[in-house]
Enzyme design. Structure first.
Site, PDB file in Angstrom:
ATOM      1  N   GLY A  47      48.696  28.504  37.133  1.00 43.51           N
ATOM      2  CA  GLY A  47      49.974  29.325  36.535  1.00 43.51           C
ATOM      3  C   GLY A  47      51.164  29.549  37.695  1.00 43.51           C
ATOM      4  O   GLY A  47      52.065  30.581  37.935  1.00 43.51           O
ATOM      5  N   GLY A  51      56.373  34.009  36.423  1.00 42.57           N
ATOM      6  CA  GLY A  51      56.847  35.020  37.032  1.00 42.57           C
ATOM      7  C   GLY A  51      56.151  35.545  38.223  1.00 42.57           C
ATOM      8  O   GLY A  51      56.799  35.823  39.624  1.00 42.57           O
ATOM      9  N   ASP A  73      50.500  24.220  35.782  1.00 39.30           N
ATOM     10  CA  ASP A  73      50.645  24.900  34.341  1.00 39.30           C
ATOM     11  C   ASP A  73      51.237  24.323  33.411  1.00 39.30           C
ATOM     12  O   ASP A  73      51.346  22.927  33.894  1.00 39.30           O
ATOM     13  CB  ASP A  73      52.251  25.662  34.794  1.00 39.30           C
ATOM     14  CG  ASP A  73      52.225  27.236  34.774  1.00 39.30           C
ATOM     15  OD1 ASP A  73      51.950  27.343  33.113  1.00 39.30           O
ATOM     16  OD2 ASP A  73      52.551  27.993  35.556  1.00 39.30           O
ATOM     17  N   ARG A 120      52.825  41.565  30.938  1.00 42.44           N
ATOM     18  CA  ARG A 120      52.422  43.072  29.852  1.00 42.44           C
ATOM     19  C   ARG A 120      54.212  42.907  29.702  1.00 42.44           C
ATOM     20  O   ARG A 120      55.061  43.138  30.789  1.00 42.44           O
ATOM     21  CB  ARG A 120      51.648  44.190  30.710  1.00 42.44           C
ATOM     22  CG  ARG A 120      52.095  45.324  29.635  1.00 42.44           C
ATOM     23  CD  ARG A 120      50.673  46.238  30.296  1.00 42.44           C
ATOM     24  NE  ARG A 120      50.638  46.711  31.769  1.00 42.44           N
ATOM     25  CZ  ARG A 120      50.782  48.011  32.333  1.00 42.44           C
ATOM     26  NH1 ARG A 120      51.439  48.698  31.097  1.00 42.44           N
ATOM     27  NH2 ARG A 120      51.007  49.024  33.455  1.00 42.44           N
ATOM     28  N   ILE A 156      43.595  37.166  39.581  1.00 42.41           N
ATOM     29  CA  ILE A 156      44.820  37.804  39.277  1.00 42.41           C
ATOM     30  C   ILE A 156      45.420  38.380  37.851  1.00 42.41           C
ATOM     31  O   ILE A 156      45.411  39.089  37.945  1.00 42.41           O
ATOM     32  CB  ILE A 156      46.800  37.160  39.977  1.00 42.41           C
ATOM     33  CG1 ILE A 156      46.101  36.857  41.753  1.00 42.41           C
ATOM     34  CG2 ILE A 156      47.292  38.130  40.039  1.00 42.41           C
ATOM     35  CD1 ILE A 156      47.181  36.558  41.962  1.00 42.41           C
ATOM     36  N   SER A 157      44.994  37.317  37.115  1.00 37.90           N
ATOM     37  CA  SER A 157      45.278  37.686  35.455  1.00 37.90           C
ATOM     38  C   SER A 157      44.611  39.093  34.697  1.00 37.90           C
ATOM     39  O   SER A 157      43.533  39.228  35.297  1.00 37.90           O
ATOM     40  CB  SER A 157      45.240  36.123  34.773  1.00 37.90           C
ATOM     41  OG  SER A 157      45.256  35.093  34.951  1.00 37.90           O
ATOM     42  N   ASN A 158      45.972  40.247  34.413  1.00 42.53           N
ATOM     43  CA  ASN A 158      45.343  40.436  33.956  1.00 42.53           C
ATOM     44  C   ASN A 158      44.685  40.872  32.223  1.00 42.53           C
ATOM     45  O   ASN A 158      45.199  39.835  31.590  1.00 42.53           O
ATOM     46  CB  ASN A 158      46.328  41.731  33.942  1.00 42.53           C
ATOM     47  CG  ASN A 158      47.088  42.414  34.558  1.00 42.53           C
ATOM     48  OD1 ASN A 158      45.660  42.463  35.474  1.00 42.53           O
ATOM     49  ND2 ASN A 158      47.641  42.108  35.714  1.00 42.53           N
ATOM     50  N   ASP A 189      47.194  47.390  43.976  1.00 46.18           N
ATOM     51  CA  ASP A 189      47.105  49.267  43.973  1.00 46.18           C
ATOM     52  C   ASP A 189      47.179  49.607  45.641  1.00 46.18           C
ATOM     53  O   ASP A 189      48.103  50.922  45.625  1.00 46.18           O
ATOM     54  CB  ASP A 189      45.664  49.062  43.416  1.00 46.18           C
ATOM     55  CG  ASP A 189      46.258  48.624  42.547  1.00 46.18           C
ATOM     56  OD1 ASP A 189      46.788  48.713  41.905  1.00 46.18           O
ATOM     57  OD2 ASP A 189      44.750  48.300  41.517  1.00 46.18           O
ATOM     58  N   HIS A 216      41.458  48.032  38.373  1.00 49.69           N
ATOM     59  CA  HIS A 216      43.216  47.605  38.572  1.00 49.69           C
ATOM     60  C   HIS A 216      43.602  47.883  36.874  1.00 49.69           C
ATOM     61  O   HIS A 216      44.420  47.103  36.497  1.00 49.69           O
ATOM     62  CB  HIS A 216      42.812  46.180  38.493  1.00 49.69           C
ATOM     63  CG  HIS A 216      43.871  45.663  39.253  1.00 49.69           C
ATOM     64  ND1 HIS A 216      45.124  46.215  40.286  1.00 49.69           N
ATOM     65  CD2 HIS A 216      44.542  44.501  38.444  1.00 49.69           C
ATOM     66  CE1 HIS A 216      45.998  45.534  39.939  1.00 49.69           C
ATOM     67  NE2 HIS A 216      46.287  44.550  39.299  1.00 49.69           N
ATOM     68  N   MET A 267      53.658  41.867  43.168  1.00 45.51           N
ATOM     69  CA  MET A 267      52.650  41.161  42.806  1.00 45.51           C
ATOM     70  C   MET A 267      52.095  39.954  43.744  1.00 45.51           C
ATOM     71  O   MET A 267      51.258  39.602  43.901  1.00 45.51           O
ATOM     72  CB  MET A 267      52.133  41.000  40.820  1.00 45.51           C
ATOM     73  CG  MET A 267      51.348  40.191  41.263  1.00 45.51           C
ATOM     74  SD  MET A 267      49.162  41.267  41.321  1.00 45.51           S
ATOM     75  CE  MET A 267      48.765  40.698  42.395  1.00 45.51           C
TER      76      MET A 267
END
Length: 352
Positions: A47, A51, A73, A120, A156-158, A189, A216, A267
């Site tokens: 990825g 961003g 990517d 998000r 890291i992917s949410n 965090d 998280h 991040m």
């Protein structure tokens, strides 16, 4: 003729990182290291054109512990790779584009960092993210299991509360699961907690250490303000303010960017800070302790973020939560209820 062949090979080796691999230019892992390149570890970012991925790639290129940096990517990797490859640091950069080159990007890696997925946006919940990012993480982890099953994996992917259980289930199916090597990155965090507490105390945030446990997302993020270093007593109002701001730091950035993105730069910084800790641990440095979201028995939940000691094999020790005050105990119970649902959602995604 032999001299021309040698020259052509050198030119091909130098230029290979600027474009996707072809049958005409197919390099082995040993070829990736430039003459005079620094010794170190091989790191892949999945990825890398996003961003988070772009600043993350730039910062990892600077890291002296990285010798080979693979950027993967589904779009735009050649441009990002060409740009970053011009930086005069020791790491050699190679770019990989599209699903057909995913496995090539992963062969021989020591550390794999996964920021892939959609960010998000305003009005979007972490559950909304799940529907897209769950499938992405599943695909990437299937390739990791095949090509570098011994690598340390930083997710890291949410939503991390769900994507780490997804990764675990994929590795279990492949027979490669090692819970010590799978870590959800919750460092942002901690970074936010250190910064916000330092603002209240009017001190340098680099002198602050706030343990952040749980998960998280939202109320699953639990800063243990009773255990901060340097020790400090906060008022009830300060505790409520700090806890709420730390829990909603992501929303603060999303709203401030007014739909233009989420927390990408902070991040990336946090991800590099955590990756650097992993690399130092892989090197054999002692006393590397960070917070991470991992398979855990600290609570009754199968996954939980807390302080861990890192070593050559990944997580070598999970530290206890320590004494909690009344506010933290109550907050922990609320966090566990939401965290349990997120974990089950991730597991069910693979098992259904």
């Amino acid at each position: 003729m032999e001299a021309n062949s040698s020259v052509n090979h050198r030119i091909a080796r130098i230029a290979a990182h600027l474009r996707p691999l072809t049958e005409d230019v197919c390099l082995t892992v040993s070829d990736c290291r430039a003459k005079g390149g620094a010794p170190g570890f091989k790191v892949a970012i999945l990825g890398a054109a996003g961003g988070i991925g772009q600043p993350l790639a730039m910062l990892m290129k600077i890291n002296p512990l990285v010798s080979v940096l693979h950027l993967y990517d589904v779009v735009n990797t050649p441009g990002v790779t060409a740009d970053i490859s011009h930086m005069d640091t020791g790491a050699v950069v190679r770019g990989f584009l599209g699903q057909q080159q995913l496995e090539d990007a992963l062969i021989g890696m020591d550390l794999v960092i996964i920021p892939a997925g959609v960010p998000r946006k305003p009005g979007m919940t972490r559950d909304d993210l799940f529907n897209i990012n769950a499938g992405i993480v599943k695909t990437l982890c299937e390739a990791i299991a095949k090509c570098c099953p011994k690598a340390i994996v930083n997710v890291i992917s949410n939503p991390v509360n769900s994507t780490v259980p997804i990764a675990a289930e994929v590795f279990k199916r492949a027979g490669t699961y090692d819970p010590k090597r799978l870590l959800g990155v919750t460092m942002l965090d901690v970074v936010r907690a250190n910064t916000f507490v330092a603002e209240v105390l009017s001190i340098d945030p680099r002198d602050v250490d706030v343990p952040v446990v749980g998960g998280h997302a939202g109320i699953t993020i639990l800063p243990l303000l009773s255990q901060i270093k340097p020790p400090c007593a906060f008022t009830k109002k300060e505790i409520e303010y700090l806890t709420d701001r730390i829990q909603n730091g992501g929303t603060e950035v999303v709203e401030a960017k007014a739909g233009a993105g989420s927390a990408t730069l902070s991040m990336a910084y946090a991800a590099v800070k955590f990756a650097d800790a992993c690399l130092h641990a892989l090197r054999g440095d002692a006393g590397i302790i960070e917070c991470a979201y991992i398979a855990s028995q600290v609570t009754e939940l199968p996954f939980f973020a807390s302080k861990v000691r890192l070593g050559r094999g990944g997580v070598e020790e999970i530290l206890p939560l320590g004494p909690l005050n009344d506010f933290e105990r109550e907050s922990l119970e609320k966090a566990k209820k939401e965290l349990a649902a997120s974990i089950e959602k991730g597991i069910s995604f693979i098992r259904k």
